[in-house]
Scaffold this active site. Structure first.
Site, PDB file in Angstrom:
ATOM      1  N   CYS A  32      42.237  48.235 -15.726  1.00  0.00           N
ATOM      2  CA  CYS A  32      41.597  46.954 -14.846  1.00  0.00           C
ATOM      3  C   CYS A  32      41.801  47.676 -13.554  1.00  0.00           C
ATOM      4  CB  CYS A  32      43.110  46.508 -15.354  1.00  0.00           C
ATOM      5  SG  CYS A  32      42.362  44.992 -14.104  1.00  0.00           S
ATOM      6  N   CYS A  92      42.511  45.418 -10.770  1.00  0.00           N
ATOM      7  CA  CYS A  92      43.366  45.924 -10.924  1.00  0.00           C
ATOM      8  C   CYS A  92      44.083  47.450  -9.719  1.00  0.00           C
ATOM      9  CB  CYS A  92      44.671  45.679 -11.330  1.00  0.00           C
ATOM     10  SG  CYS A  92      44.204  44.736 -12.625  1.00  0.00           S
ATOM     11  N   ASP A  93      43.650  48.657 -10.239  1.00  0.00           N
ATOM     12  CA  ASP A  93      43.921  49.622 -10.100  1.00  0.00           C
ATOM     13  C   ASP A  93      42.848  51.031  -8.948  1.00  0.00           C
ATOM     14  OD1 ASP A  93      45.923  49.511 -11.721  1.00  0.00           O
ATOM     15  OD2 ASP A  93      45.360  50.292 -13.254  1.00  0.00           O
TER      16      ASP A  93
END
Ligand code: NAP
Length: 300
Positions: A130, A133-134
């Site tokens: 992701c 997300c990261d």
């Protein structure tokens, strides 16, 4: 006894909830994780009709709120099985048992693993699925993205704004994703393409420090230094639990056409979980509408 029980709160499931509520039916949505499905991690949706730009999070949140405001009940539980009895469907979750007149399975898909050694061990230590997300953890660092679909292309574009260098590794020389995004990536100074290539090893002990990439044509192996490896090689369905209700294709998708009907009366399928040629936000929403209207027609 709920009129329409929906399994999955992604775009298909929540659209079905909106249509089910607007048809005057009682609707319960059961979702294992969080609402939104796959789209929630998309940084910028540019191809949903009538909306030029929206983040996946905003889109999913607006759809979730819309369904709730129209009267849909939503509960976060894992659906384990559905029994088809003559007069009702009985839905067993990890927490409860529900009864429903109709069921819409909108189970989506799960991420596909790349299958390279130590992938699972290093997930969270440099391996990610992701980018939105990261990605921030890799600001100013070099990263590798694997895949040739829209997810990989969009991940590469997102990461190119944060990272010093993005190497996009794809196993063929042509991309599956949109040409516009490919062209935009080609114009970026900090994006490198390694085509006809596979990631064959992850380097580093406790954290990702790079990857080994093998060119399929020349056989040449190169080392690409990278602090992060973002894997975006597509998805796989997870529908085995429901094969008592609907036929599965060899790949595991529910076999159904645009009517969203299954071989079981009163059981419908919607979205990426069913057999179809194009898996898009618009086609997921379309399925949600069709399945809810079909369920409502079945209820009479
Ligand atoms: P996808 O379109 O199925 O692409 C998966 C990619 O991974 C393909 O390029 C495939 O290569 C590659 N791949 C598969 N297995 C691999 C392996 N073991 N090793 C190396 N490479 C592998 O998946 P996706 O990109 O996640 O997209 C899924 C669906 O969502 C698509 O319909 C996509 O259009 C849609 N989507 C749309 C948007 C948008 O419209 N904004 C954004 C994201 C996703 P091959 O090409 O060689 O098969």
């Amino acid at each position: 006894m709920v009129d329409i029980l929906i399994v999955g709160a992604g775009t298909a499931g929540l659209t079905a909830a909106v249509y089910g509520c607007r048809a005057g039916r009682s609707v319960l949505v059961l979702e294992e994780l969080s609402y939104g499905g796959q789209i929630i991690n998309t940084p910028d949706i540019e191809n949903y009709p009538g909306i030029a730009h929206v983040t996946g999070y905003d889109f999913a949140t607006a759809l979730f709120n819309q369904a709730k405001e129209l009267g849909a009940q939503v509960s976060f539980e894992n659906v384990l099985s559905v029994e088809n009895l003559p007069d009702k469907k009985v839905v067993h979750t990890n927490e409860n048992t529900y009864e429903a007149k109709t069921v819409i399975l909108a189970t989506g898909v799960q991420r596909r693993l790349l299958g390279v050694e130590r992938e699972k061990d290093l997930t969270g230590s440099g391996v990610s699925y992701c980018a939105t997300c990261d990605g921030m953890f890799y600001r100013g660092k070099e990263v590798v993205v694997v895949g040739g679909g829209n997810t990989a292309l969009e991940d590469a574009a997102f990461l190119a704004n944060l990272c010093s260098k993005v190497t996009l590794v794809h196993r063929r020389d042509a991309f599956r994703g949109d040409e516009t995004t490919v062209e935009n990536l080609k114009a970026r100074d900090n994006v490198q393409f390694l085509l006809n290539s596979n990631v064959t090893a992850i380097l580093g002990n406790d954290r990702v420090e790079g990857v080994e990439v093998a060119n399929k044509v020349t056989g040449e192996k190169t080392t690409v230094p990278a602090a992060g490896l973002f894997i975006a090689v597509g998805q796989v369905p997870d529908n085995k639990r429901f094969e008592n209700l609907a036929d599965l294709s060899p790949e595991g998708y529910f076999v159904a056409d645009e009517s969203c009907k299954t071989r079981t009366e009163g059981v419908f399928v919607a979205g990426d979980c069913r057999t179809k040629q194009y898996r898009q936000l618009a086609t997921a929403a379309s399925d949600g509408a069709a399945a809810a209207l079909a369920a409502s027609a079945y209820l009479g």
